[in-house]
Design a protein around this motif. Sequence first.
Motif, short mmCIF file in Angstrom:
data_model
loop_
_atom_site.label_atom_id
_atom_site.label_comp_id
_atom_site.label_asym_id
_atom_site.label_seq_id
_atom_site.Cartn_x
_atom_site.Cartn_y
_atom_site.Cartn_z
N LEU A 1 0.83 -1.21 0.00
CA LEU A 1 0.00 0.00 0.00
C LEU A 1 0.86 1.26 0.00
CD1 LEU A 1 -2.84 -1.12 2.44
CD2 LEU A 1 -2.93 -0.97 -0.06
N ILE A 2 2.01 1.19 0.68
CA ILE A 2 2.93 2.33 0.68
C ILE A 2 3.50 2.55 -0.72
CG2 ILE A 2 5.19 3.13 1.51
CD1 ILE A 2 4.51 1.71 4.18
N MET A 3 3.79 1.44 -1.42
CA MET A 3 4.39 1.51 -2.75
C MET A 3 3.33 1.54 -3.86
SD MET A 3 7.68 1.46 -2.20
CE MET A 3 8.40 0.92 -3.75
N ALA A 4 2.09 1.81 -3.50
CA ALA A 4 1.00 1.81 -4.47
C ALA A 4 1.31 2.73 -5.65
CB ALA A 4 -0.30 2.25 -3.79
N LYS A 5 0.94 2.27 -6.84
CA LYS A 5 1.16 3.05 -8.06
C LYS A 5 -0.13 3.77 -8.43
CE LYS A 5 4.42 -0.51 -9.59
NZ LYS A 5 4.72 -1.54 -10.63
N GLY A 6 -0.08 5.08 -8.41
CA GLY A 6 -1.28 5.88 -8.63
C GLY A 6 -1.97 5.58 -9.94
N ILE B 1 -7.17 -9.71 6.60
CA ILE B 1 -5.96 -9.92 5.82
C ILE B 1 -6.29 -10.17 4.35
CG2 ILE B 1 -4.08 -11.56 5.41
CD1 ILE B 1 -3.73 -11.77 8.42
N TYR B 2 -7.28 -11.06 4.10
CA TYR B 2 -7.62 -11.41 2.73
C TYR B 2 -8.13 -10.21 1.94
CZ TYR B 2 -7.14 -16.46 3.61
OH TYR B 2 -6.65 -17.72 3.87
N VAL B 3 -9.01 -9.43 2.55
CA VAL B 3 -9.57 -8.28 1.84
C VAL B 3 -8.49 -7.23 1.57
CG1 VAL B 3 -11.19 -6.35 2.03
CG2 VAL B 3 -11.91 -8.64 2.71
N THR B 4 -7.70 -6.91 2.58
CA THR B 4 -6.65 -5.89 2.38
C THR B 4 -5.55 -6.38 1.44
OG1 THR B 4 -5.61 -6.62 4.46
CG2 THR B 4 -7.04 -4.69 4.56
N ALA B 5 -5.27 -7.68 1.44
CA ALA B 5 -4.27 -8.22 0.50
C ALA B 5 -4.73 -8.00 -0.94
CB ALA B 5 -4.03 -9.70 0.77
N ASN B 6 -6.02 -8.21 -1.20
CA ASN B 6 -6.52 -8.03 -2.55
C ASN B 6 -6.61 -6.56 -2.94
OD1 ASN B 6 -7.53 -10.67 -4.04
ND2 ASN B 6 -7.77 -10.97 -1.83
N ILE B 7 -6.89 -5.70 -1.98
CA ILE B 7 -6.82 -4.27 -2.26
C ILE B 7 -5.38 -3.89 -2.62
CG2 ILE B 7 -6.99 -1.98 -1.20
CD1 ILE B 7 -9.36 -3.06 0.44
N MET B 8 -4.42 -4.48 -1.90
CA MET B 8 -3.01 -4.24 -2.20
C MET B 8 -2.64 -4.72 -3.59
SD MET B 8 0.12 -5.98 -2.39
CE MET B 8 0.02 -7.42 -1.32
N VAL C 1 -0.85 -2.37 -6.89
CA VAL C 1 0.51 -2.50 -7.45
C VAL C 1 0.53 -3.22 -8.80
CG1 VAL C 1 1.59 -2.44 -5.18
CG2 VAL C 1 0.98 -4.66 -6.17
N LEU C 2 -0.57 -3.91 -9.16
CA LEU C 2 -0.61 -4.68 -10.40
C LEU C 2 -1.84 -4.30 -11.23
CD1 LEU C 2 0.18 -8.30 -9.10
CD2 LEU C 2 1.76 -6.81 -10.35
N ASP D 1 1.78 -15.66 -13.90
CA ASP D 1 2.37 -16.96 -14.23
C ASP D 1 1.97 -18.01 -13.20
OD1 ASP D 1 4.09 -18.80 -15.57
OD2 ASP D 1 5.60 -18.46 -14.01
N LYS D 2 1.35 -19.08 -13.67
CA LYS D 2 0.86 -20.16 -12.82
C LYS D 2 -0.03 -19.63 -11.69
CE LYS D 2 4.71 -23.31 -13.75
NZ LYS D 2 5.80 -24.13 -13.18
N ASP D 3 -0.71 -18.50 -11.97
CA ASP D 3 -1.66 -17.85 -11.04
C ASP D 3 -0.97 -17.32 -9.78
OD1 ASP D 3 -3.65 -18.35 -12.82
OD2 ASP D 3 -4.73 -19.80 -11.60
N ARG D 4 0.32 -17.17 -9.78
CA ARG D 4 1.04 -16.73 -8.57
C ARG D 4 1.01 -15.21 -8.46
NH1 ARG D 4 5.77 -21.29 -9.47
NH2 ARG D 4 4.47 -23.04 -8.81
N VAL D 5 -0.15 -14.70 -8.08
CA VAL D 5 -0.36 -13.25 -7.99
C VAL D 5 0.57 -12.63 -6.96
CG1 VAL D 5 -2.05 -11.45 -7.49
CG2 VAL D 5 -2.78 -13.53 -8.66
N ALA D 6 0.73 -13.26 -5.83
CA ALA D 6 1.56 -12.70 -4.77
C ALA D 6 3.01 -12.57 -5.20
CB ALA D 6 1.46 -13.56 -3.51
N VAL D 7 3.49 -13.51 -6.02
CA VAL D 7 4.86 -13.42 -6.53
C VAL D 7 4.99 -12.18 -7.42
CG1 VAL D 7 6.58 -14.52 -8.02
CG2 VAL D 7 5.27 -15.90 -6.41
N ALA D 8 4.02 -11.97 -8.29
CA ALA D 8 4.05 -10.79 -9.16
C ALA D 8 3.97 -9.51 -8.35
CB ALA D 8 2.90 -10.86 -10.17
N ALA D 9 3.11 -9.50 -7.34
CA ALA D 9 2.97 -8.30 -6.49
C ALA D 9 4.25 -8.04 -5.71
CB ALA D 9 1.79 -8.47 -5.54
N SER D 10 4.83 -9.09 -5.15
CA SER D 10 6.05 -8.94 -4.38
C SER D 10 7.19 -8.45 -5.26
CB SER D 10 6.42 -10.27 -3.72
OG SER D 10 7.51 -10.13 -2.85
N HIS D 11 7.24 -8.91 -6.50
CA HIS D 11 8.26 -8.45 -7.44
C HIS D 11 8.07 -6.97 -7.74
CE1 HIS D 11 10.39 -7.95 -11.31
NE2 HIS D 11 11.20 -8.90 -10.83
#
Length: 482
Positions: free
Chosen positions: A199-204, A283-290, A294-295, A304-314
């Motif tokens: 959320l801090i690194m959110a892209k406007g 946690i689940y709701v705020t994770a999806n808002i996050m 960023v994506l 890739d392989k539905d790994r959304v969190a990997v893409a978000a973390s990258h």
Amino acid sequence: METIETIATPQKAIQEDKDFKRSLGLLDATMIVAGSMIGSGIFIVSADITRNVGSAGWLVAVWLITGFMTITAALSYGELSGMFPKAGGQYVYLKEAYNPLVGFLYGWSFFAVIQTATIAAVGVAFAKFTAYLIPSLSEDLVAIDLGFRTISPAQLLSIVVIVLLTYINTRGVKNGKIIQTTFTMTKLLSLFGLIAFGLIMAKGDVWTANWSNAWDLHGLAKDGSVTSYTMVAALGAIAAAMVGSIFSSDAWNNVTFIAGEIKNPKRNIGLSLFLGTLIVTLIYVTANIMYTAVLPLQEIAAADKDRVAVAASHAIFGNVGTIVIALMIMVSTFGCNNGLILAGARVYYTMAQDGLFFKQTGHLNKAAVPETALWIQCIAACIWSLSGNYGQLLDMISFVVVMFYMLTIAGIFILRKKRPDMERPYKAFGYPVMPILYILMGLAFCILLIIYKPEFTWPGLIIVLAGIPIYFIALSRQKRLV
């Protein structure tokens, strides 16, 4: 199936529970609820949800609807846990509200797929993300070639983890408690940290694009193509999307299975159900808002392989993000499986007390845990790990899971009529409106799946119905032994 000589009376079952050691407090119980819920789902299933609903608003709405249903169900279970504060949980509630057959069908489904296949799926998820750090453990490699089937290093590592956690839990509930509390606290803090950084690194520009037309419900393919829905088809898409969120939010009821080991269960089980499901829903709701901050939606849908969190973390941390998320998922899935393994065996123990499961599973070892039940569960989960079919089955079992939840919550109405004078230290929140609302929402979900995703319904029903002849075989054997 070998059975004990007579069906145990409720009094006998309560007496048996006295052999358990009540060593789990409110914090431990809450960590079992939260830890059993959070596995790998939140890191993956948002991709499929996005493909079904196609917009940021509906992505978050699906998680909000699921969270509301989960918390409502948990609050309703609080009444049942106070009435029957003993090992077995949902199996006991169904048996007491309806009859032994209904209870057995749940216990059978629980053993056949619901719990054991989930343990396998979570174990393989642990191994898949370990492969990010140790590539030789990849699911794409072949460790053993049997000719008719190949076995990957990831499947073998899954089995090692399942066996290790089973062994630890056979040494006493305190060992499982330490692992559960430590790993759950770690993953909760890690998830909150990831969400905060995201959320801090959110892209406007990404946020604006995702939320400018947030409630346009449509299909969104990986290639970016859009499919418009009719009103009825839209409801089917929401139901299909909820398969993933419901799977990710399941297992919250595991704490009811170990009621015999919880201090002051009449208070702490209901409270832990509420606190655990509330924490995880937030946690689940705020994770999806996050994710939407960023994506771009297209990247969520085509991860890739539905790994959304990997893409978000990258997107948040750069190249090191892959390692960060891999470590988080390893911690998450390891702790999740510990909770599933610890709790599940208590259901088979209680079924054995009723003469409806293998006789030896109804005994406790010197550490006051059902060791044989733990190992039988371990064997079944390892077989699922080797099969590679657990993922498809878990998609198909969501229908059955919700069906049993509805039956259990309807049991509150039945028990209030059948046993009006029975002690109820905690009463279902918002009764009768909230329980009825859950049942109506569950019915809508199941009916829509039957209409639009029948492949998600009939396999689960077949598994449940297969328990009917097994039940009567067990009864006939029992009568011969009397």
